[in-house]
Structures are given as C-alpha cells and as structure tokens.
Write an enzyme that holds these catalytic residues in place. Structure first.
Site, PDB file in Angstrom:
ATOM      1  N   VAL A 295      -7.564   6.899   0.471  1.00 14.81           N
ATOM      2  CA  VAL A 295      -6.436   7.508  -0.242  1.00 14.81           C
ATOM      3  C   VAL A 295      -6.868   8.767  -0.967  1.00 14.81           C
ATOM      4  O   VAL A 295      -6.222   9.818  -0.871  1.00 14.81           O
ATOM      5  CB  VAL A 295      -5.814   6.504  -1.230  1.00 14.81           C
ATOM      6  CG1 VAL A 295      -4.714   7.178  -2.050  1.00 14.81           C
ATOM      7  CG2 VAL A 295      -5.251   5.305  -0.489  1.00 14.81           C
TER       8      VAL A 295
ATOM      9  N   ARG B  41     -18.845   7.223  -5.907  1.00 12.50           N
ATOM     10  CA  ARG B  41     -20.035   6.390  -6.030  1.00 12.50           C
ATOM     11  C   ARG B  41     -21.178   6.899  -5.157  1.00 12.50           C
ATOM     12  O   ARG B  41     -22.341   6.711  -5.492  1.00 12.50           O
ATOM     13  CB  ARG B  41     -19.694   4.942  -5.655  1.00 12.50           C
ATOM     14  CG  ARG B  41     -18.887   4.203  -6.707  1.00 12.50           C
ATOM     15  CD  ARG B  41     -18.641   2.777  -6.308  1.00 12.50           C
ATOM     16  NE  ARG B  41     -17.823   2.678  -5.092  1.00 12.50           N
ATOM     17  CZ  ARG B  41     -17.470   1.528  -4.512  1.00 12.50           C
ATOM     18  NH1 ARG B  41     -17.898   0.388  -5.014  1.00 12.50           N
ATOM     19  NH2 ARG B  41     -16.711   1.524  -3.432  1.00 12.50           N
TER      20      ARG B  41
ATOM     21  N   VAL C 155       2.883   0.201  -5.539  1.00 16.14           N
ATOM     22  CA  VAL C 155       3.725  -0.769  -4.835  1.00 16.14           C
ATOM     23  C   VAL C 155       4.359  -0.110  -3.618  1.00 16.14           C
ATOM     24  O   VAL C 155       5.041   0.905  -3.736  1.00 16.14           O
ATOM     25  CB  VAL C 155       4.840  -1.325  -5.752  1.00 16.14           C
ATOM     26  CG1 VAL C 155       5.689  -2.339  -5.001  1.00 16.14           C
ATOM     27  CG2 VAL C 155       4.250  -1.953  -7.003  1.00 16.14           C
TER      28      VAL C 155
ATOM     29  N   ILE D 208       6.985   4.247   0.070  1.00 16.50           N
ATOM     30  CA  ILE D 208       8.391   3.936  -0.188  1.00 16.50           C
ATOM     31  C   ILE D 208       8.743   4.253  -1.636  1.00 16.50           C
ATOM     32  O   ILE D 208       8.132   3.701  -2.560  1.00 16.50           O
ATOM     33  CB  ILE D 208       8.684   2.456   0.089  1.00 16.50           C
ATOM     34  CG1 ILE D 208       8.292   2.083   1.517  1.00 16.50           C
ATOM     35  CG2 ILE D 208      10.159   2.149  -0.136  1.00 16.50           C
ATOM     36  CD1 ILE D 208       8.361   0.593   1.807  1.00 16.50           C
TER      37      ILE D 208
ATOM     38  N   GLY E  20      -7.421  -2.560  12.343  1.00 23.19           N
ATOM     39  CA  GLY E  20      -7.627  -1.929  11.042  1.00 23.19           C
ATOM     40  C   GLY E  20      -6.567  -2.258  10.015  1.00 23.19           C
ATOM     41  O   GLY E  20      -6.572  -1.702   8.913  1.00 23.19           O
TER      42      GLY E  20
ATOM     43  N   GLU F 294      -8.542  -6.236   6.194  1.00 19.75           N
ATOM     44  CA  GLU F 294      -9.901  -5.999   5.739  1.00 19.75           C
ATOM     45  C   GLU F 294     -10.845  -7.040   6.337  1.00 19.75           C
ATOM     46  O   GLU F 294     -10.412  -8.090   6.825  1.00 19.75           O
ATOM     47  CB  GLU F 294      -9.962  -6.075   4.207  1.00 19.75           C
ATOM     48  CG  GLU F 294      -9.062  -5.096   3.487  1.00 19.75           C
ATOM     49  CD  GLU F 294      -9.582  -3.672   3.544  1.00 19.75           C
ATOM     50  OE1 GLU F 294     -10.773  -3.484   3.909  1.00 19.75           O
ATOM     51  OE2 GLU F 294      -8.814  -2.750   3.243  1.00 19.75           O
TER      52      GLU F 294
ATOM     53  N   LYS G 264       2.002  -6.841  -7.051  1.00 25.31           N
ATOM     54  CA  LYS G 264       3.166  -5.976  -6.876  1.00 25.31           C
ATOM     55  C   LYS G 264       4.425  -6.634  -7.417  1.00 25.31           C
ATOM     56  O   LYS G 264       5.288  -5.969  -8.001  1.00 25.31           O
ATOM     57  CB  LYS G 264       3.321  -5.625  -5.400  1.00 25.31           C
ATOM     58  CG  LYS G 264       2.160  -4.802  -4.855  1.00 25.31           C
ATOM     59  CD  LYS G 264       2.190  -4.676  -3.342  1.00 25.31           C
ATOM     60  CE  LYS G 264       0.985  -3.899  -2.826  1.00 25.31           C
ATOM     61  NZ  LYS G 264       0.952  -3.837  -1.343  1.00 25.31           N
TER      62      LYS G 264
END
Length: 430
Positions: A17, A48, A134, A138, A189, A192, A207
């Site tokens: 992201v 990191r 959330v 959207i 994908g 996870e 959420k």
C-alpha cells in the site's frame, strides 16, 4: 489561488500500500495539487529495510527512525500504513503532538484504541482520517460519518473481507472443499501464508467495530464484537443453502435493537437468500448494505483490498485533510454521543439452520421438536432423510435469540437419538 509552499507528507510504511501511495503522489502530483490547493511533497519514508530498492522514491527520504521522522515538527500530514498496534499507536500520537494530522489504514488499531486516538487528535486540533481501514477503495467511512449524519442508521450488513469471500464463492460455484478453495486463494495471492486473521474473522471483526461505532454514534471496541470463523463451513452446508434458495457469506453485521436502546456487532458465516444484493458479490470483492430510516437501503460495492484500491482511499483522505489544513480547520472527529450499550451475542435475534445426525427410527422427530419447544424456539421447516438406520434432520427455525438457540443445541446433544450436531448456520438478510 494555489499556495506555493507545499504540504509536507511523511509516509510510515512502504509495502504494497505505501509504495502505491508514494507512486500516485508522484504521478498525479499536479492533479493532487489542484484539488488540494497546494503542492504535496513527500518529506520522508519510514521503513524497516532501508536497503530495499523502492522505485520512484528518493533514497535520501528513506529512514528507519520513524520516531524522529514524526517528531520533525514541519510535517503537515503523516500517512500510517504499517499496521498493527505498536509502534503505530505511539507514532500516531507523537505525530499529533508535533503538529501533523494523520491518515491511517490501520483497522486493528482503530478498532482497539479509536477513542484514545480521536481524543489525541482533538486535543491537538488535528485530523484523524481512516477511509482505507474498511473495505479498501469503497467510499464507506465518509458516507456514514458525513453523508448519513442526518439520518438514523439501523443496520450495517456487509462482506468486508475479500479473502473469505473468494473462498466461499469458490466453494459455492465449483463444489470445492474449504481447504481446496483456500489453497487456490493462496496461490492467487488473495490469502496470506497465515490466513488466520481472515478466515477466523479477526479482520472482519475489527472493521465491524469501526463501522458500528460510526453508524450508531457509540464507542464499539474489538472486544465488543462477537466473532466466528468460517473454517467449519462445508460443501454440505452449501448444498443445504441451495435447497433453501440461499448461499453462504462471512458477514459483518452491526444492528440497532428494535427498541433503539442498544446495539450489537458480530461476524460469522450466514446463509442469505439469493435474492439479496450481497448474495451476488463474487470473488474477492467487498460490499456493504446499509439500512436507515430516511434513505432506506443503500449498497456500497467494490474492490476491498490490494495496493491500488487501498491507496486510492488513502489519497482521498490526504486530499480532504490537506484542504482542511489549508483552511485552518479540521473535519469531523469521533461522534459517540449516543453511548448505547453493546448487547451480548445471546440477545441477538435471527433465524437458524441446524443439521442433525439422528437415529432413523420412530419418535425421533417428536423428541427433537419437543426440545425446540421447551426452549422457546419455533420451528419453521423440517427436512428428514434416512437410510440404513441413520438419518439427517435439517431444522430451520423462526426468529429466536442466540441464547435460546444455544440452550436448544445443548439439550439436543444430550438426546440418545441425536448422534451429532453436524452444522449450525444463522440465516440473515430476510
């Protein structure tokens, strides 16, 4: 008039992201400047692993000292996309203390400590925006917080996790088992390596807490949300759902009690009629169905995860916060004036689909029906199939409390003629 001094933005986290946020800030710089009223400058990126190549990001901006970055004092906006509770919580409050507003995508932190973060933002006169927390791209937080601010929201019912929706959709459309569908989601994908947060409902519960708090103007924390995962859903459950004209979704459900005196928030698998708009949500998409007094029924639909969709929501917040910054104001903060109690799961009222393995002999149905009656749970329909001394009994109830249903199931398990409770599924959306 365009202000020439740029708004300085720090980015905490540069993964899927964060890197997309940085890319859009660069490629859409002119448009963002025009929409905000000032240029936007990426002033620092906390990571990191500093040695990793990050295309399009000046290495001189990269640092491993996130604390020093948010303490600079010249930042206008801090974008937090590292996730988790700490150090994100401390970094956000430190950003407020040193003059920056915050845009976050951190659902877990907001569900656990949203009230404290809002209080810190208000204390320092700064914004806290989190549309990306959330349902990805959207638009949902802002419509609930602003567009529906004059309405009374009674129910929020949604598919808010793309991984689980992909798995359940695959099970429904192909007849695949849970593990087979999960393996495909992982290969593509969507899941996870450790899918626990998704398939056990932790992600959706966070959420749900955020949505319930905004919708009902009440503080709802993650601990207030009933959570049940979907790992026990089977192909047989889908077969039963189809016989009822339903499918199965993992739903986040936030409701106001009929008397308006309390609210509930829960996450669990449920059967919903094929006629319901949420039943047609396929693949890894998300959708949220909102019911309110004045506007009636609204549905929000779109991609609920991924780098680009989530970054879109982050950048939307960045534009809003940037405009507030230039105008010397802040947007809406926490609205918890209603302070409604959050009722326990036992008080939730809905319908149920129960599948029992029973002995195939006379009187079994009467015994089972008696147990339901003794616990005040009314039976709507019963379907029985038997062969070679064994039988399955499927009972669909009228609306009853979760506590009453729990007592019923406990009593059923004690009957000598009931060999096992194969499945319990709530029926929603009717």
């Amino acid at each position: 008039m365009m202000r020439t001094r740029p708004l300085k933005v720090a980015l905490l986290g540069c993964g899927v992201v964060g890197s997309e946020v940085a890319r859009i800030m660069t490629t859409h710089a002119d448009d963002l400047a025009a929409r905000i009223g000032a240029p936007v400058e990426l002033a620092g990126v906390a990571v990191r692993r500093p040695d990793k190549v990050r295309e399009g990001i000046d290495p001189a901006l990269v640092t491993t000292d996130a604390t020093a970055l948010v303490k600079r004092g010249d930042l206008d906006i801090v974008v937090e996309v590292i996730g988790g509770i700490e150090p994100a919580r401390t970094l956000i409050t430190t950003a407020f203390e040193h003059g920056a507003s915050v845009v976050s995508a951190n659902k877990a932190l907001l569900a656990q400590d949203g009230a404290a973060l809002h209080a810190a933002a208000e204390e320092h006169g700064k914004d806290l925006y989190y549309e990306a927390a959330v349902a990805g791209a959207i638009p949902l937080i802002r419509p609930l917080r602003e567009s529906l601010a004059g309405d009374k929201v009674n129910r929020v019912l949604g598919i808010v996790n793309g991984t689980t929706n992909f798995i359940l959709d695959k099970m429904d459309s192909t007849g695949a088992g849970y593990q087979e569908a999960l393996d495909e989601a992982t290969a593509l994908g969507y899941a996870e390596a450790d899918p626990t947060a998704d398939v056990e409902g932790f992600d959706a519960a966070a959420k749900a807490a955020i949505l319930a708090g905004i919708a009902f103007h009440t503080r709802v924390r993650l601990d207030d949300v009933y959570r049940e995962g979907m790992t026990e859903v089977t192909a047989a459950d889908f077969a039963s759902a189809r016989e009822m004209g339903c499918t199965i979704k993992l739903l986040a459900i936030c409701e106001r009690a009929e008397d308006g005196a309390s609210v509930t928030a829960r996450v669990h698998p449920a059967m919903i009629p094929l006629s319901h708009p949420l039943a047609s949500v396929r693949g890894a998409y998300n959708a949220v169905f909102v019911e309110s007094d004045a506007s009636g029924q609204l549905m929000f639909y779109g991609p609920g995860a991924g780098g680009s969709p989530t970054a879109s929501a982050v950048l939307g917040d960045l534009v809003a916060v940037g405009r507030n910054r230039l105008g010397g104001t802040t947007g809406p903060g926490e609205s918890a004036y209603a302070a409604l109690p959050v009722s326990p799961m036992g008080e939730v009222v809905t319908r149920y689909h129960i599948s029992l393995d029973v002995a195939d002999k006379p009187g079994v149905l009467a015994q089972v029906a008696t147990v339901f009656a003794e616990h005040g749970v009314s039976i709507d329909t019963v379907r029985q199939q038997g062969k070679d001394g064994e039988a399955s009994l499927v009972v669909v109830t009228h609306r009853a409390s979760d506590a009453a249903l729990g007592g019923t199931v406990e009593a059923l398990r004690k009957l000598d003629t009931v060999r096992g409770v194969a499945s319990i599924m709530r029926v929603e959306g009717e």
